[in-house]
Design an enzyme around this catalytic site. Sequence first.
Site, PDB file in Angstrom:
ATOM      1  N   ASP A  78       2.378   0.608  11.846  1.00  0.00           N
ATOM      2  CA  ASP A  78       1.551  -0.430  11.221  1.00  0.00           C
ATOM      3  C   ASP A  78       1.927  -1.834  11.676  1.00  0.00           C
ATOM      4  O   ASP A  78       1.183  -2.787  11.425  1.00  0.00           O
ATOM      5  CB  ASP A  78       1.643  -0.336   9.694  1.00  0.00           C
ATOM      6  CG  ASP A  78       0.853   0.837   9.145  1.00  0.00           C
ATOM      7  OD1 ASP A  78       0.028   1.412   9.889  1.00  0.00           O
ATOM      8  OD2 ASP A  78       1.056   1.195   7.963  1.00  0.00           O
TER       9      ASP A  78
ATOM     10  N   ARG B 133       3.031   5.649  -3.424  1.00  0.00           N
ATOM     11  CA  ARG B 133       4.162   6.493  -3.804  1.00  0.00           C
ATOM     12  C   ARG B 133       4.489   6.360  -5.286  1.00  0.00           C
ATOM     13  O   ARG B 133       4.813   7.344  -5.953  1.00  0.00           O
ATOM     14  CB  ARG B 133       5.377   6.149  -2.938  1.00  0.00           C
ATOM     15  CG  ARG B 133       5.286   6.719  -1.534  1.00  0.00           C
ATOM     16  CD  ARG B 133       6.210   6.023  -0.556  1.00  0.00           C
ATOM     17  NE  ARG B 133       6.195   6.682   0.745  1.00  0.00           N
ATOM     18  CZ  ARG B 133       5.214   6.549   1.645  1.00  0.00           C
ATOM     19  NH1 ARG B 133       4.171   5.777   1.377  1.00  0.00           N
ATOM     20  NH2 ARG B 133       5.276   7.194   2.801  1.00  0.00           N
TER      21      ARG B 133
ATOM     22  N   ARG C 219      -6.772   2.428  17.576  1.00  0.00           N
ATOM     23  CA  ARG C 219      -6.183   1.090  17.652  1.00  0.00           C
ATOM     24  C   ARG C 219      -5.687   0.721  19.036  1.00  0.00           C
ATOM     25  O   ARG C 219      -5.500  -0.468  19.313  1.00  0.00           O
ATOM     26  CB  ARG C 219      -5.063   0.950  16.610  1.00  0.00           C
ATOM     27  CG  ARG C 219      -5.612   0.746  15.210  1.00  0.00           C
ATOM     28  CD  ARG C 219      -4.534   0.452  14.207  1.00  0.00           C
ATOM     29  NE  ARG C 219      -5.127   0.245  12.883  1.00  0.00           N
ATOM     30  CZ  ARG C 219      -4.453   0.332  11.743  1.00  0.00           C
ATOM     31  NH1 ARG C 219      -3.161   0.617  11.762  1.00  0.00           N
ATOM     32  NH2 ARG C 219      -5.073   0.146  10.589  1.00  0.00           N
TER      33      ARG C 219
ATOM     34  N   ARG D 212      -6.746  -3.868   9.488  1.00  0.00           N
ATOM     35  CA  ARG D 212      -5.753  -4.639  10.236  1.00  0.00           C
ATOM     36  C   ARG D 212      -6.370  -5.328  11.457  1.00  0.00           C
ATOM     37  O   ARG D 212      -5.929  -6.412  11.857  1.00  0.00           O
ATOM     38  CB  ARG D 212      -4.576  -3.748  10.638  1.00  0.00           C
ATOM     39  CG  ARG D 212      -3.802  -3.212   9.439  1.00  0.00           C
ATOM     40  CD  ARG D 212      -2.561  -2.446   9.839  1.00  0.00           C
ATOM     41  NE  ARG D 212      -2.130  -1.576   8.766  1.00  0.00           N
ATOM     42  CZ  ARG D 212      -1.334  -1.932   7.760  1.00  0.00           C
ATOM     43  NH1 ARG D 212      -0.872  -3.175   7.695  1.00  0.00           N
ATOM     44  NH2 ARG D 212      -0.989  -1.067   6.830  1.00  0.00           N
TER      45      ARG D 212
ATOM     46  N   LYS E 134       0.838  -1.198   0.000  1.00  0.00           N
ATOM     47  CA  LYS E 134       0.000   0.000   0.000  1.00  0.00           C
ATOM     48  C   LYS E 134       0.876   1.251   0.000  1.00  0.00           C
ATOM     49  O   LYS E 134       0.654   2.179  -0.777  1.00  0.00           O
ATOM     50  CB  LYS E 134      -0.924  -0.021   1.213  1.00  0.00           C
ATOM     51  CG  LYS E 134      -1.940   1.105   1.263  1.00  0.00           C
ATOM     52  CD  LYS E 134      -3.049   0.785   2.248  1.00  0.00           C
ATOM     53  CE  LYS E 134      -2.606   0.863   3.691  1.00  0.00           C
ATOM     54  NZ  LYS E 134      -2.536   2.260   4.184  1.00  0.00           N
TER      55      LYS E 134
ATOM     56  N   LYS F  15      -9.635  -2.514   1.966  1.00  0.00           N
ATOM     57  CA  LYS F  15      -8.864  -1.274   2.022  1.00  0.00           C
ATOM     58  C   LYS F  15      -7.404  -1.496   1.652  1.00  0.00           C
ATOM     59  O   LYS F  15      -6.795  -0.670   0.975  1.00  0.00           O
ATOM     60  CB  LYS F  15      -8.961  -0.658   3.417  1.00  0.00           C
ATOM     61  CG  LYS F  15      -8.109   0.590   3.607  1.00  0.00           C
ATOM     62  CD  LYS F  15      -8.288   1.170   4.988  1.00  0.00           C
ATOM     63  CE  LYS F  15      -7.285   2.284   5.250  1.00  0.00           C
ATOM     64  NZ  LYS F  15      -7.392   3.407   4.311  1.00  0.00           N
TER      65      LYS F  15
ATOM     66  N   GLN G 238       3.325  11.316   6.481  1.00  0.00           N
ATOM     67  CA  GLN G 238       2.820  11.350   5.105  1.00  0.00           C
ATOM     68  C   GLN G 238       2.787  12.762   4.537  1.00  0.00           C
ATOM     69  O   GLN G 238       2.967  12.962   3.336  1.00  0.00           O
ATOM     70  CB  GLN G 238       1.442  10.689   5.062  1.00  0.00           C
ATOM     71  CG  GLN G 238       1.516   9.205   5.384  1.00  0.00           C
ATOM     72  CD  GLN G 238       0.227   8.636   5.936  1.00  0.00           C
ATOM     73  OE1 GLN G 238      -0.701   9.366   6.259  1.00  0.00           O
ATOM     74  NE2 GLN G 238       0.160   7.322   6.068  1.00  0.00           N
TER      75      GLN G 238
END
Length: 395
Positions: free
Chosen positions: A277, A25, A308, A352, A20, A376, A138
């Site tokens: 992540d 990118r 999360r 996730r 992803k 996703k 990001q």
Amino acid sequence: MKAKINSSYIEGKIRAPPSKSLGIRLIFLSLLTKVNLYASQELSDDLLVAKNAVNTLKNGGNYVYLGGSATTLRMLIPIALALGKKIKIDGDETLRRRPLNAIIKALKSAKFSSNSLPLIIEGKLEEETVIEGWESSQYISGLIYAYHIIGGGKIRIIPPISSKSYIEMTIDLFNRIGSDVKFEGNEILVNPRPLRGYEGEIPGDYALASFYALASLLTGGKIEIFGLYDPPDYFGDHNIVEIFSNMGAKSYYSSSWIVESTDEYSPIKINVNDVPDLAISIATLSSVANGCSEIQGIERLRIKESDRISTIISTLGAFGVSAKYTNDNITIKGIKKEKILKGSIICPSDHRIAMMAGVLSLIHGGEVDNAECVKKSNPLFWQDLIKLGGKISLE
């Protein structure tokens, strides 16, 4: 959709899902050089969103809908300004909850109609941007693209810097195709050079592939995951190979990622601020480790697709594993695999978390409602587990 999962044995060989992070990118890179991407499997929702956003920019459109892709949103904002675009941006409810404070504060020559989605942005990019680094890396990746568009610039980051590995990923990509981007201390200097084109598949994603590895580790199997990029020197998602090894699994990379279960897993103490992540993957293996694991540097997990911190703890609890939050840490008290319960969750639209519950369910069974949210990042997740031996029905 509901995934009903029975006790299974996971083994075999599987291709890693397309990355992803790298995929988005590479898609944005097509604004600067020739990019010819091909995928061996269905693209995730986030990659399709990025592709549509870039096509909108190329075709002169003034509205983009980004679904739940925070990476695309945060990279798009400075890129659109560098292109001189006035554009309206919107997304789903998860994206509308994402904060944009750091980028709004940093881009002093831009106008934002709101501090959250939906919003309209217009204005210009200054030659130097000072931005707080705690909210999202990001934005900084997006600024690196933006400064390539306008001919160069400087980014000064106010510490602390979160998810630094993803900034390194962006810089590594640009430098590998001919540019000159330097990251020294808290400053990034973008000195654009002519870029070579890129042609090939989107490399595999280590963080997403880790759930296949976990499925094998939790059920006593052995698995080979291919299609991943060779691990770079900086600390990033690819270090999950080493992390699982440090926790007692047989885990190593040799053109593919080889993972084999062992009789006992060790607890771990690790800071995931640079690799947020990986927190869910580490928490999942920690659930069956022989002792208490401590996952540090987790505050940014609150502003992911779900909170999360809360959803990791509640999901582990659904399978009989005790976890608690204190002072920017999650502590997980591992239990023997035989004591893992048959669990059931309604997934909070967090891909996730759905994967976490899915692989934990492989031990003694379980159910994941809203299971389609894996689209996703990895629309083939459930089908791949079935190929590897998972006894799963999708209703």
